[in-house]
Design a protein around this motif. Sequence first.
Motif, mmCIF file in Angstrom:
data_model
loop_
_atom_site.group_PDB
_atom_site.id
_atom_site.type_symbol
_atom_site.label_atom_id
_atom_site.label_comp_id
_atom_site.label_asym_id
_atom_site.label_seq_id
_atom_site.Cartn_x
_atom_site.Cartn_y
_atom_site.Cartn_z
ATOM 1 N N ARG A 40 -38.223 27.138 44.615
ATOM 2 C CA ARG A 40 -38.532 28.176 43.631
ATOM 3 C C ARG A 40 -38.560 27.681 42.196
ATOM 4 N NH1 ARG A 40 -37.481 33.885 44.609
ATOM 5 N NH2 ARG A 40 -38.018 34.133 46.783
ATOM 6 N N GLY A 41 -37.637 26.761 41.842
ATOM 7 C CA GLY A 41 -37.534 26.493 40.417
ATOM 8 C C GLY A 41 -37.374 25.051 39.998
ATOM 9 N N GLY A 42 -37.433 24.131 40.868
ATOM 10 C CA GLY A 42 -37.346 22.733 40.465
ATOM 11 C C GLY A 42 -35.915 22.215 40.356
ATOM 12 N N THR A 43 -35.802 21.089 39.639
ATOM 13 C CA THR A 43 -34.538 20.349 39.579
ATOM 14 C C THR A 43 -33.417 21.143 38.926
ATOM 15 O OG1 THR A 43 -35.809 18.314 39.437
ATOM 16 C CG2 THR A 43 -33.496 18.181 38.843
ATOM 17 N N SER A 44 -33.681 21.815 37.826
ATOM 18 C CA SER A 44 -32.610 22.548 37.144
ATOM 19 C C SER A 44 -32.076 23.685 38.018
ATOM 20 C CB SER A 44 -33.086 23.088 35.796
ATOM 21 O OG SER A 44 -34.168 23.978 35.982
ATOM 22 N N ALA A 45 -32.940 24.345 38.746
ATOM 23 C CA ALA A 45 -32.496 25.417 39.641
ATOM 24 C C ALA A 45 -31.637 24.854 40.769
ATOM 25 C CB ALA A 45 -33.703 26.164 40.217
ATOM 26 N N VAL A 46 -31.997 23.678 41.262
ATOM 27 C CA VAL A 46 -31.206 23.031 42.313
ATOM 28 C C VAL A 46 -29.810 22.707 41.792
ATOM 29 C CG1 VAL A 46 -30.976 20.952 43.737
ATOM 30 C CG2 VAL A 46 -33.195 22.105 43.555
ATOM 31 N N LEU A 47 -29.735 22.148 40.580
ATOM 32 C CA LEU A 47 -28.441 21.801 39.997
ATOM 33 C C LEU A 47 -27.567 23.033 39.786
ATOM 34 C CD1 LEU A 47 -29.433 19.012 37.452
ATOM 35 C CD2 LEU A 47 -28.236 18.756 39.637
ATOM 36 N N VAL A 48 -28.139 24.106 39.269
ATOM 37 C CA VAL A 48 -27.381 25.349 39.064
ATOM 38 C C VAL A 48 -26.886 25.887 40.404
ATOM 39 C CG1 VAL A 48 -27.571 27.769 38.341
ATOM 40 C CG2 VAL A 48 -28.491 25.963 36.897
#
Length: 157
Positions: A40-48
């Motif tokens: 859904r949202g890329g790397t930053s979404a994965v980290l969050v």
Amino acid sequence: MAAEPVWQHPSPRLRTLRMVQAGLATLVVAVVAGIAAGERGGTSAVLVALVCVLGLGALAAWALVRRVKAWGYAERGEDLLVRRGLLVRRLSVVPYGRMQFVDVTAGPAERLFRLATVRMHTAAAASDARIPGLPVDEAARLRDQLAALGEAKAAGL
């Protein structure tokens, strides 16, 4: 004034077992959350997502350790005391003469850690008590002792 009962506690291996179970559950949820967030949202979404899941996993691990520490049992002359509970503390008093049978169970994870659960059954369904996380030898000893005391006390009725 009655003497304070001598409290026995589950084996420290129960804490280890619960931590392994919580760690595996956290890992599965982290992988699923990471995959879903990545789509859904890329790397930053994965980290969050991973930080949130790992934070909740750490909180769950803390609660599990505290919950295991809350378990205890004390053998007295006429009854068995069983305490448990993290938020809601519970103390059960199980008279030996009211026990109908005592059994020892161990699921696959408990057997891997050489642990067992002792369960006392009485006529009232709500009064059934259990003591998890006992070493297998201690669980067998407690079962035999409770069965003998239950038989002796019931015979005196």
